[in-house]
Design a protein around this motif. Structure first.
Motif, PDB file in Angstrom:
ATOM      1  N   GLY A 158       0.851  -1.186   0.000  1.00 55.35           N
ATOM      2  CA  GLY A 158       0.000   0.000   0.000  1.00 55.35           C
ATOM      3  C   GLY A 158       0.883   1.230   0.000  1.00 55.35           C
ATOM      4  N   ILE A 159       0.398   2.306  -0.594  1.00 55.82           N
ATOM      5  CA  ILE A 159       1.217   3.502  -0.716  1.00 55.82           C
ATOM      6  C   ILE A 159       1.476   4.146   0.639  1.00 55.82           C
ATOM      7  CG2 ILE A 159      -0.658   5.179  -1.077  1.00 55.82           C
ATOM      8  CD1 ILE A 159       2.705   4.997  -3.006  1.00 55.82           C
ATOM      9  N   GLY A 160       0.588   3.903   1.612  1.00 54.19           N
ATOM     10  CA  GLY A 160       0.786   4.458   2.955  1.00 54.19           C
ATOM     11  C   GLY A 160       2.065   3.956   3.605  1.00 54.19           C
ATOM     12  N   HIS A 161       2.420   2.695   3.364  1.00 51.97           N
ATOM     13  CA  HIS A 161       3.664   2.142   3.915  1.00 51.97           C
ATOM     14  C   HIS A 161       4.880   2.814   3.276  1.00 51.97           C
ATOM     15  CE1 HIS A 161       1.417  -0.913   6.018  1.00 51.97           C
ATOM     16  NE2 HIS A 161       0.836  -1.300   4.895  1.00 51.97           N
ATOM     17  N   ALA A 162       4.752   3.131   1.987  1.00 55.19           N
ATOM     18  CA  ALA A 162       5.846   3.844   1.314  1.00 55.19           C
ATOM     19  C   ALA A 162       6.015   5.243   1.901  1.00 55.19           C
ATOM     20  CB  ALA A 162       5.574   3.915  -0.190  1.00 55.19           C
ATOM     21  N   PHE A 163       4.900   5.891   2.225  1.00 56.43           N
ATOM     22  CA  PHE A 163       4.975   7.216   2.843  1.00 56.43           C
ATOM     23  C   PHE A 163       5.764   7.156   4.154  1.00 56.43           C
ATOM     24  CE2 PHE A 163       0.684   8.694   0.850  1.00 56.43           C
ATOM     25  CZ  PHE A 163       1.320   8.862  -0.357  1.00 56.43           C
ATOM     26  N   THR A 164       5.494   6.125   4.949  1.00 57.96           N
ATOM     27  CA  THR A 164       6.173   5.981   6.245  1.00 57.96           C
ATOM     28  C   THR A 164       7.681   5.891   6.061  1.00 57.96           C
ATOM     29  OG1 THR A 164       4.259   4.860   7.213  1.00 57.96           O
ATOM     30  CG2 THR A 164       6.379   4.538   8.313  1.00 57.96           C
ATOM     31  N   ASP A 165       8.117   5.081   5.102  1.00 60.56           N
ATOM     32  CA  ASP A 165       9.560   4.929   4.881  1.00 60.56           C
ATOM     33  C   ASP A 165      10.171   6.141   4.189  1.00 60.56           C
ATOM     34  OD1 ASP A 165       9.543   2.545   6.152  1.00 60.56           O
ATOM     35  OD2 ASP A 165       9.890   1.296   4.383  1.00 60.56           O
ATOM     36  N   LEU A 166       9.376   6.850   3.397  1.00 59.52           N
ATOM     37  CA  LEU A 166       9.876   8.091   2.790  1.00 59.52           C
ATOM     38  C   LEU A 166      10.160   9.117   3.874  1.00 59.52           C
ATOM     39  CD1 LEU A 166      10.345   9.395  -0.088  1.00 59.52           C
ATOM     40  CD2 LEU A 166       8.121  10.481   0.247  1.00 59.52           C
ATOM     41  N   MET A 167       9.229   9.219   4.824  1.00 56.76           N
ATOM     42  CA  MET A 167       9.433  10.166   5.935  1.00 56.76           C
ATOM     43  C   MET A 167      10.539   9.695   6.869  1.00 56.76           C
ATOM     44  SD  MET A 167       5.507  11.415   6.789  1.00 56.76           S
ATOM     45  CE  MET A 167       4.723   9.802   6.726  1.00 56.76           C
ATOM     46  N   GLY A 168      10.736   8.357   6.927  1.00 58.19           N
ATOM     47  CA  GLY A 168      11.771   7.805   7.796  1.00 58.19           C
ATOM     48  C   GLY A 168      13.163   7.856   7.197  1.00 58.19           C
ATOM     49  N   GLY A 169      13.258   8.015   5.879  1.00 58.03           N
ATOM     50  CA  GLY A 169      14.560   8.181   5.247  1.00 58.03           C
ATOM     51  C   GLY A 169      15.077   6.997   4.466  1.00 58.03           C
ATOM     52  N   SER A 170      14.410   5.825   4.535  1.00 58.61           N
ATOM     53  CA  SER A 170      14.905   4.677   3.782  1.00 58.61           C
ATOM     54  C   SER A 170      14.487   4.718   2.315  1.00 58.61           C
ATOM     55  CB  SER A 170      14.427   3.365   4.419  1.00 58.61           C
ATOM     56  OG  SER A 170      13.018   3.325   4.497  1.00 58.61           O
ATOM     57  N   LEU A 171      13.508   5.537   1.997  1.00 57.91           N
ATOM     58  CA  LEU A 171      13.132   5.820   0.607  1.00 57.91           C
ATOM     59  C   LEU A 171      13.484   7.262   0.295  1.00 57.91           C
ATOM     60  CD1 LEU A 171       9.558   4.278   0.106  1.00 57.91           C
ATOM     61  CD2 LEU A 171      11.734   3.325  -0.648  1.00 57.91           C
ATOM     62  N   GLN A 172      13.711   7.532  -0.977  1.00 60.09           N
ATOM     63  CA  GLN A 172      14.014   8.909  -1.380  1.00 60.09           C
ATOM     64  C   GLN A 172      12.897   9.538  -2.215  1.00 60.09           C
ATOM     65  OE1 GLN A 172      16.737   6.400  -1.729  1.00 60.09           O
ATOM     66  NE2 GLN A 172      16.934   7.102   0.377  1.00 60.09           N
ATOM     67  N   MET A 173      12.090   8.722  -2.895  1.00 58.22           N
ATOM     68  CA  MET A 173      11.124   9.285  -3.827  1.00 58.22           C
ATOM     69  C   MET A 173       9.912   8.370  -3.979  1.00 58.22           C
ATOM     70  SD  MET A 173      10.312   8.702  -7.365  1.00 58.22           S
ATOM     71  CE  MET A 173       9.273   9.656  -8.480  1.00 58.22           C
ATOM     72  N   THR A 174       8.760   8.959  -4.277  1.00 58.37           N
ATOM     73  CA  THR A 174       7.581   8.187  -4.643  1.00 58.37           C
ATOM     74  C   THR A 174       6.685   9.039  -5.550  1.00 58.37           C
ATOM     75  OG1 THR A 174       5.802   6.759  -3.808  1.00 58.37           O
ATOM     76  CG2 THR A 174       6.163   8.843  -2.646  1.00 58.37           C
ATOM     77  N   LEU A 175       5.725   8.372  -6.197  1.00 55.49           N
ATOM     78  CA  LEU A 175       4.863   9.051  -7.173  1.00 55.49           C
ATOM     79  C   LEU A 175       3.395   8.711  -6.865  1.00 55.49           C
ATOM     80  CD1 LEU A 175       5.153  10.732  -9.934  1.00 55.49           C
ATOM     81  CD2 LEU A 175       4.635   8.551 -11.037  1.00 55.49           C
ATOM     82  N   PRO A 176       2.822   9.322  -5.832  1.00 62.51           N
ATOM     83  CA  PRO A 176       1.423   9.077  -5.478  1.00 62.51           C
ATOM     84  C   PRO A 176       0.491  10.073  -6.160  1.00 62.51           C
ATOM     85  CG  PRO A 176       2.457  10.370  -3.776  1.00 62.51           C
ATOM     86  CD  PRO A 176       3.499  10.179  -4.862  1.00 62.51           C
ATOM     87  N   THR A 177      -0.808   9.844  -6.050  1.00 62.47           N
ATOM     88  CA  THR A 177      -1.769  10.843  -6.525  1.00 62.47           C
ATOM     89  C   THR A 177      -1.714  12.053  -5.602  1.00 62.47           C
ATOM     90  OG1 THR A 177      -3.552   9.836  -5.233  1.00 62.47           O
ATOM     91  CG2 THR A 177      -3.323   9.148  -7.546  1.00 62.47           C
ATOM     92  N   LEU A 178      -2.062  13.195  -6.144  1.00 61.36           N
ATOM     93  CA  LEU A 178      -1.998  14.440  -5.378  1.00 61.36           C
ATOM     94  C   LEU A 178      -2.862  14.381  -4.129  1.00 61.36           C
ATOM     95  CD1 LEU A 178      -1.178  17.378  -4.963  1.00 61.36           C
ATOM     96  CD2 LEU A 178      -2.988  18.046  -6.553  1.00 61.36           C
ATOM     97  N   ALA A 179      -4.098  13.899  -4.261  1.00 56.95           N
ATOM     98  CA  ALA A 179      -5.016  13.889  -3.118  1.00 56.95           C
ATOM     99  C   ALA A 179      -4.491  13.025  -1.974  1.00 56.95           C
ATOM    100  CB  ALA A 179      -6.391  13.396  -3.556  1.00 56.95           C
ATOM    101  N   SER A 180      -3.843  11.906  -2.306  1.00 58.20           N
ATOM    102  CA  SER A 180      -3.382  10.989  -1.265  1.00 58.20           C
ATOM    103  C   SER A 180      -2.203  11.535  -0.473  1.00 58.20           C
ATOM    104  CB  SER A 180      -2.999   9.639  -1.879  1.00 58.20           C
ATOM    105  OG  SER A 180      -1.834   9.760  -2.696  1.00 58.20           O
ATOM    106  N   VAL A 181      -1.406  12.403  -1.080  1.00 53.50           N
ATOM    107  CA  VAL A 181      -0.173  12.854  -0.439  1.00 53.50           C
ATOM    108  C   VAL A 181      -0.227  14.297   0.045  1.00 53.50           C
ATOM    109  CG1 VAL A 181       1.039  13.767  -2.475  1.00 53.50           C
ATOM    110  CG2 VAL A 181       2.341  12.591  -0.678  1.00 53.50           C
ATOM    111  N   LEU A 182      -1.226  15.063  -0.367  1.00 51.65           N
ATOM    112  CA  LEU A 182      -1.249  16.489  -0.063  1.00 51.65           C
ATOM    113  C   LEU A 182      -1.179  16.804   1.435  1.00 51.65           C
ATOM    114  CD1 LEU A 182      -1.252  19.233  -1.373  1.00 51.65           C
ATOM    115  CD2 LEU A 182      -3.762  19.203  -1.386  1.00 51.65           C
ATOM    116  N   PRO A 183      -1.874  16.062   2.317  1.00 50.77           N
ATOM    117  CA  PRO A 183      -1.746  16.370   3.757  1.00 50.77           C
ATOM    118  C   PRO A 183      -0.304  16.265   4.253  1.00 50.77           C
ATOM    119  CG  PRO A 183      -3.648  14.959   3.372  1.00 50.77           C
ATOM    120  CD  PRO A 183      -2.891  15.016   2.083  1.00 50.77           C
TER     121      PRO A 183
END
Length: 327
Positions: free
Chosen positions: A190-215
Motif C-alpha cells: 500500500g502507498i501508505g507504507h511507502a509514505f512511512t519509509d519516505l518520511m523515515g529516510g529509507s526511501l528517497q522518492m515516490t509518485l502518489p496521486t496528489l489527493a493521497s499525499v497532499l496532507p
C-alpha cells in the motif's frame, strides 16, 4: 396455392415481428426497473470508493432506482472486474473502473476476462494527477536538482510504490524513462507504507496521486517537486507542472470511468452515458472530484474506448522496453 400460403405465412410472421418491436422498445425504454449494482474493485476508503458513492447517489435520483455500491477488492482490481465481466449484460451490474484495468491488461498476466471483448465502456468521469515527491532528507528542492542527483548516482535512489505492476510502479518507470535516470524499486502492500519509509529516510522518492499525499506535503513531512498534469492543480497551485520544472515529455494521470458487461443493449449504454455526463456537470460532483484533485471529463463510450486502448499500448510498450517482470 403453395406460393400463396408461403406468402401469407411470411406476411403473418413479419406482422408478428413488427408487433414485437414496440414491446422491445418499451422494455428498453423502461430501464431501470430495479436497483443497480455498482462494483468497486477495491476495498472501502480510497478514491475509487469515495467517488463511486457520490456518483451513485446522484445517479439514483436521476434513474429513480438506487445505485448500490458493492466493494469487491482483490487481485489488484481483477476480482471485481471479472465479476462484472461475467454478469448479465442488462445494465444492472456496472464497474467503477480506473487506470488499473489498463495496467492489468498490459501486465502480461493471465486474466480471467478480456478487457475489450468482455466489457463495455460507458463513459469517463475524469482524471487526477500524480506528484513527484521526495523525502526531506533528499538534498533537492527542485525537480532539476533531483534529476541531477539521480543521474550522478544511478540506482542509488530508492522509490516506493503500492506494488509491482500498479500505476505507481509503472508511472514511476515511465517518469524514469522520460528523465533518463535509473532508480531502485521498493514495492509495498500500500502507498501508505511507502509514505512511512519516505518520511523515515529509507526511501528517497515516490509518485502518489496528489489527493493521497497532499496532507503530508502541507504538513512539511515531504516535498513536492512537480505535478504530472498538463496544468497546475487548483488544489495545490503552488506545485509546478513537470513541464514547468524542466521535464516537458512527461505527463501522467489516473482516470475513473464506468464499464459494464459486453453486449449491453445500446439504448441502456446510451442512457447511462447521458446520465453520467449530466452528473459531471453538477456542482456537488465537481466538488467531490476536486477534493480528489480530479477534473471532470465528459465524453462518449467511443472516446473512453480509445483512451483505454492507448493506455494499454502505452503500458505494454513500457513493460517490454524495460523488461518489467510482473508476477
Amino acid at each position: 396455392m403453395s406460393d400463396f400460403k408461403n406468402i401469407s405465412r411470411r406476411t403473418m410472421l413479419a406482422a408478428g415481428a413488427s408487433a414485437l418491436l414496440p414491446l422491445q422498445a418499451n422494455a428498453q425504454a423502461a430501464w431501470p426497473t430495479r436497483p443497480i449494482k455498482l462494483v468497486v474493485p477495491f476495498t472501502p476508503g480510497g478514491s475509487n470508493d469515495i467517488l463511486s458513492r457520490v456518483l451513485g447517489a446522484k445517479l439514483s435520483t436521476r434513474l429513480g432506482h438506487a445505485v448500490v455500491i458493492e466493494n469487491k477488492g482483490g487481485g489488484g482490481g481483477t476480482l471485481g472486474t471479472d465479476f462484472v465481466a461475467k454478469s448479465a449484460a442488462d445494465g444492472y451490474t456496472l464497474l467503477f473502473a480506473s487506470t488499473s484495468v489498463t495496467t492489468n491488461a498490459a501486465s502480461g498476466k493471465k486474466l480471467p476476462y478480456d478487457l475489450f471483448k468482455d466489457l463495455q465502456p460507458i463513459g469517463l468521469l475524469g482524471a487526477t494527477p500524480f506528484v513527484i515527491v521526495v523525502g526531506n532528507q533528499v538534498k533537492a528542492n527542485t525537480l532539476a536538482e533531483f534529476l541531477a542527483l539521480a543521474r550522478a548516482t544511478p540506482k542509488a535512489v530508492n522509490y516506493g510504490t503500492a506494488g509491482i505492476g500498479g500505476i505507481n510502479h509503472l508511472g514511476t518507470e515511465l517518469f524514469a524513462s522520460a528523465a533518463k535516470i535509473e532508480m531502485t524499486h521498493v514495492p509495498y502492500k500500500g502507498i501508505g507504507h511507502a509514505f512511512t519509509d519516505l518520511m523515515g529516510g529509507s526511501l528517497q522518492m515516490t509518485l502518489p496521486t496528489l489527493a493521497s499525499v497532499l496532507p503530508h506535503i502541507r504538513g512539511g513531512k515531504m516535498r513536492a517537486l512537480a505535478i504530472t498534469s498538463a496544468a497546475r492543480s487548483p488544489l495545490a497551485p503552488e506545485i509546478p507542472t513537470a513541464a514547468e520544472a524542466g521535464l516537458a515529455d512527461f505527463q501522467l494521470e489516473a482516470w475513473y470511468g464506468l464499464l459494464g458487461p459486453a453486449n449491453m443493449p445500446a439504448a441502456v449504454v446510451s442512457k447511462l452515458n447521458t446520465e453520467l455526463n449530466w452528473a459531471l456537470t453538477q456542482p456537488d460532483i465537481k466538488e467531490a472530484m476536486a477534493r480528489e484533485a480530479a477534473t471532470t471529463t465528459p465524453g462518449t463510450p467511443e472516446q473512453f474506448t480509445s483512451l483505454m486502448k492507448s493506455e494499454v499500448n502505452r503500458w505494454s510498450k513500457l513493460i517490454t522496453e524495460k523488461n518489467i517482470q510482473i508476477d
